[in-house]
Design an enzyme around this catalytic site. Sequence first.
Site, short mmCIF file in Angstrom:
data_model
loop_
_atom_site.label_atom_id
_atom_site.label_comp_id
_atom_site.label_asym_id
_atom_site.label_seq_id
_atom_site.Cartn_x
_atom_site.Cartn_y
_atom_site.Cartn_z
N TRP A 10 0.30 53.47 28.81
CA TRP A 10 1.38 53.97 27.96
C TRP A 10 1.27 55.49 27.76
CZ3 TRP A 10 2.92 50.23 23.40
CH2 TRP A 10 3.05 48.92 23.88
N LYS A 57 -3.32 49.59 42.73
CA LYS A 57 -4.24 50.43 41.96
C LYS A 57 -5.63 49.79 41.93
CE LYS A 57 -3.68 53.71 39.92
NZ LYS A 57 -3.95 55.10 40.35
N ASP A 104 -1.04 66.01 51.19
CA ASP A 104 -0.54 64.65 51.42
C ASP A 104 -1.76 63.74 51.47
OD1 ASP A 104 0.50 62.26 52.29
OD2 ASP A 104 1.22 63.01 54.22
N ASP A 161 -3.81 49.87 33.07
CA ASP A 161 -3.90 48.57 32.42
C ASP A 161 -3.27 47.47 33.27
OD1 ASP A 161 -1.44 49.96 31.88
OD2 ASP A 161 -0.94 48.48 30.36
N TYR A 169 2.21 47.17 42.06
CA TYR A 169 1.61 48.39 41.51
C TYR A 169 0.18 48.12 41.05
CZ TYR A 169 0.53 51.96 38.01
OH TYR A 169 -0.10 52.92 37.27
N LEU A 222 -0.20 63.84 33.48
CA LEU A 222 -1.63 63.99 33.23
C LEU A 222 -2.20 65.15 34.03
CD1 LEU A 222 -4.26 63.08 31.97
CD2 LEU A 222 -4.50 61.40 33.82
#
Length: 295
Positions: free
Chosen positions: A152, A131, A38, A104, A127, A14
């Site tokens: 996806w 997030k 970093d 998602d 994960y 992305l």
Amino acid sequence: MKYRVIVTGAAGQLGMDVIRTFRRNGHDVMACDREQLDITNQHECNKIILSFKPHIIIHCAAYTAVDRAEIEVDAAYAVNAIGTRNIAVAAEKVKAKLIYISTDYVFDGTADQPYNEYHVTNPKTVYGKSKLAGELLVQSLCSQWFIVRTSWVFGINGENFVKTMIHLLKSRPTLQVVDDQKGSPTYTVDLAHFISKLSLSEKYGIYHASNSEMCTWYEFAHAIAEEGVKQAAFTPTAVLVPCTTEQFPRPAPRPQYSVMDHMAIRINGLEPLRPWREALIAFLKELSQSDKNTI
């Protein structure tokens, strides 16, 4: 107006398309990948962001190794939570708009209808939890923020499901693909365009951004094979066989259902992303044009 823009995770799928989109639109972009920034180092984040004084920060950098995160818990939180905190704190110091790219995986995947932006989150993986922690830090530390949840993802840079399927469809006699997980594919070119438009607005909040319509992984793979033949991009040799999630156990559970409802896009009068199959066709053309030896 020409804006100063910082993009973290600049070498990712992305990130690279976001950079191209903003530069094409005439903005001054600082591309920051691990070598340049970093994000887990707060002093470094402050130094670079306060020096460049961006108007907009697109925070694409993330720890995305879903299975490995179940073991490397601290590493996942260091990047996705603490790294995001560092970016958010520095963004607020220069009054920059912050767009945080989320996932998602913040949902548990047990729904039977598309998740909108205001559904209760309930991540089941490290994960997803890390997030979500990043989302909460952005909301609590910034005054001008957008959270863009996507799913996806596929694009010209790096590895993804479409590229993997092309390779396997050409090299195996049969190929099993999971048919009981449903979601929304997202083409990075389309997502980058949406992010660019969103960042120039003041319609702050949480957004679900994926290509429209839904499919299972098996249906996605079947479309890749069909469109590959139609465009004479590659010739599949594998016979696709649907299978269940139980036949391919993974350390981190995958959402059974993570279809995105784009309610925030609709009610804010923004342009929705095109259907995923149209996006897939565009991607296959881009892939073919960029490197004839890739497919």
